[in-house]
Design an enzyme around this catalytic site. Structure first.
Site, PDB file in Angstrom:
ATOM      1  N   ASP A  60      -6.392  -2.710   3.691  1.00  0.00           N
ATOM      2  CA  ASP A  60      -5.316  -3.611   3.275  1.00  0.00           C
ATOM      3  C   ASP A  60      -5.489  -5.018   3.834  1.00  0.00           C
ATOM      4  O   ASP A  60      -4.688  -5.903   3.520  1.00  0.00           O
ATOM      5  CB  ASP A  60      -3.959  -3.062   3.736  1.00  0.00           C
ATOM      6  N   ASP A 100      -1.171  -1.013   6.249  1.00  0.00           N
ATOM      7  CA  ASP A 100      -1.348  -0.487   7.603  1.00  0.00           C
ATOM      8  C   ASP A 100      -2.792  -0.194   7.936  1.00  0.00           C
ATOM      9  O   ASP A 100      -3.094   0.176   9.064  1.00  0.00           O
ATOM     10  CB  ASP A 100      -0.540   0.802   7.774  1.00  0.00           C
ATOM     11  N   ASP A 106       0.860  -1.176   0.000  1.00  0.00           N
ATOM     12  CA  ASP A 106       0.000   0.000   0.000  1.00  0.00           C
ATOM     13  C   ASP A 106       0.904   1.236   0.000  1.00  0.00           C
ATOM     14  O   ASP A 106       2.106   1.147   0.258  1.00  0.00           O
ATOM     15  CB  ASP A 106      -0.888  -0.034   1.250  1.00  0.00           C
TER      16      ASP A 106
END
Length: 600
Positions: free
Chosen positions: A579, A575, A124
């Protein structure tokens, strides 16, 4: 290690079978002639009349005798090694984050050996490659852009330009043999940086990197549209769901919010002279400072309703009543959502604001549009009555009803402006990515940014490098296409993928590197059954892959495709809640708060 054990087990069984077959032959045909084995009084496992049973007994005996081929203690030794590796990881000074005081924390020893087998990294961007600390950098108000400092992407673009100029200069030198009349690109880069940073210096306020004399220190009062700017600053201070905390020793106010963007907006509003300092269940209190008087004026705004932000709505609103009794709806959200909900007479600044938003996006900034709406008391009372009923309702239709009523209220808005905040890269990210690329790892970044923003950030974090050939796969806006045209769009995507794969295959330079860039709408077609294998074949031939404007579901689908299609170990880094799907699809699960601590 498991594969080695399986091979040794196969060898063990094979040797035991060969030995058992030999024992069967000897027992049946030769043992009757060996008088010293007393064949006339055979034992159960040495009976010439039951040679097969004897062979089975011998097979068990052979497995036990040859069992030392399999080093069972190897498992114990390896587990001890991995346990010690965990201790080394936790005590590694190079993996200690001085800023937060957090060392690396390996929570399991089962994945240590897989770290060295990682072939593809899927990461990400926001909060992972970046610090997730937003700095208010620029804004557009009433069609005028404010903010003179440059973002990291600006500086990276200037550096890239300097590199290009240097290459051109070297070519000119080689052609003309004249070194005296060639400009030095490093000087040009220094001038770019000096023009943005040197003039004003760096801010010490966390979350605020804005600098423009036209707005700072009450200078906005002398602008062409002070009323619009005043409204803009009040929206920054009022349209939030944050809570404030007061330091008992210093009296300083800090903010806690679900999104770091909101904290940046509140810090910016405070620096502009509009400080949010108190919240109750029914009111929001703001200290407003104007340059004309220089005094702080405390104002109370009655909080009537809060329409929360969700990933589906992509906006949030507050309905307030000011001290004059006027009811206002203040809204902030994605520009595509806000622009769609503007009234005909509320689009006065849309064209200029759109141009500024595109510039901010190209510079790697996160943008939001701000708008408002004046409400009649009768209109609000009628709507609030239905909203209160929906809010107290029990059942599966509650959320649907609240969303429908919020949608009704958030229409016919008047555009005020837009904000641009910078999410800075974590320290060392470009260097880490460059080292991983040199090691032969393929790096995929899955982000919700626009394609232009993703490309620029790719250069900043070394995901896109000098000389790398970019392959951009995109189609026109599929929302405008009819259902019958989706087949044509899919064929168009497939053709682009096939042509790009052919271009990569025909590349004669063995050192050539390719980067694949694809947006979310195109990715939806590329992940369909009859396209995804060609897409994966193209992607694995590229050194870097950037998927922009992707949804959490698409992140998980891409991860599954890479994992199942390549059969190799993959690493997912994220995080946030969006995700989770991506991380759950991994063979190797390693959720991270970023690259800062785990940069090695």
């Amino acid at each position: 290690m498991d594969q080695i054990i399986y091979i040794l087990l196969g060898v063990l069984i094979g040797i035991s079978l060969i030995s058992s077959v030999g024992f069967l032959v000897q027992t049946k045909y030769q043992m009757p002639n060996w008088w010293y084995l007393r064949p006339q009084n055979p034992l159960h496992c040495y009976n010439p009349n039951q040679a097969f049973t004897s062979a089975v007994c011998h097979f068990v005996t052979a497995v036990m005798l040859y069992g030392y081929l399999i080093p069972i203690s190897l498992y114990v030794s390896i587990e001890m090694v991995k346990f010690l590796q965990v201790i080394f990881i936790n005590r590694d000074i190079d993996m200690y984050d001085e800023e937060s005081g957090i060392p690396a924390n390996a929570r399991t020893s089962n994945l240590n050996e897989e770290l060295g087998q990682v072939d593809t990294i899927l990461s990400d961007k926001t909060g992972t490659l970046t610090c997730n600390q937003m700095d208010f950098l620029k804004c557009s108000i009433a069609g005028t852009t404010y903010g003179v400092l440059s973002s990291e992407v600006d500086l990276a673009a200037a550096k890239q330009m300097a590199i290009d100029l240097e290459e051109q200069n070297q070519e000119i030198k080689s052609n003309l043999g004249n070194e005296n009349n060639v400009a030095t690109p490093e000087i040009e880069l220094q001038e770019v940086i000096a023009s943005t940073v040197g003039k004003f210096g760096k801010h010490n306020v966390v979350g605020f990197s804005f600098e423009d004399e036209r707005l700072m220190n009450g200078g906005w009062i002398n602008e062409t549209n002070p009323d619009v700017i005043l409204l803009f600053l009040r929206i920054l201070a009022l349209c939030n769901s944050a809570i404030h905390e007061i330091n008992e020793h210093t009296g300083e106010i800090t903010y806690e919010a679900e999104s770091p963007d909101e904290i940046a907006f509140l810090v910016a509003a405070r620096e502009f002279g509009f400080e949010f300092f108190k919240r109750t269940q029914s009111s929001i209190f703001i200290r407003e400072r104007y340059a004309s008087s220089g005094k702080l004026i405390e104002r109370e705004y009655k909080l009537l309703n809060l329409l929360d932000f969700t990933s589906k709505r992509k906006r949030m609103s507050v309905i307030i009543r000011d001290e004059e009794g006027e009811i206002l709806l203040l809204c902030k959200g994605a520009d595509s959502i806000i622009f769609y909900r503007l009234a005909e007479d509320g689009r006065m600044y849309q064209e200029a604001t759109t141009r500024h938003l595109n510039e901010y996006g190209e510079n790697g900034l996160r943008t939001l549009a701000l708008a408002y709406k004046k409400l009649e008391a009768s209109e609000y009372m009628a709507w609030n009555s239905e909203f209160a009923k929906a809010k107290t309702a029990i059942g599966s239709n509650r959320e649907t009803a609240l969303e429908r009523l919020s949608d009704i209220m958030e229409k016919d808005l008047i555009l005020v402006g837009a904000t641009a905040v910078e999410d800075k890269l974590q320290k060392g990210v470009p260097q880490r990515i460059d080292k991983l690329a040199q090691a032969g790892l393929k790096i995929w970044v899955l982000t919700g940014d626009k394609m232009e923003t993703a490309i620029n950030i790719g250069f900043v974090c070394s995901l896109l490098r000098q000389g790398m050939k970019q392959i951009c796969i995109a189609v026109s806006n599929s929302d405008t296409l009819g259902r019958d045209s989706k087949k044509d769009v899919k064929e168009n995507v497939l053709m682009q993928v096939v042509n790009a794969a052919e271009m990569v295959r025909l590349e004669k330079d063995p050192h050539a590197a390719f980067a694949l860039i694809i947006d979310g709408k195109t990715l939806a077609y590329a992940l369909e059954d009859n396209v995804k294998h060609q897409f994966l074949g193209l992607a694995i031939e590229c050194a870097s892959v950037i998927c922009c404007r992707v949804s959490p579901k698409q992140k998980a689908l891409v991860t599954r495709l890479v994992k199942e299609g390549t059969g190799k170990t993959t690493l997912a880094i994220g995080d946030g809640a969006n995700d989770v799907g991506m991380i759950q699809e991994q063979i190797l699960v390693w959720a991270s708060v970023g690259w800062k601590v785990r940069r090695r």
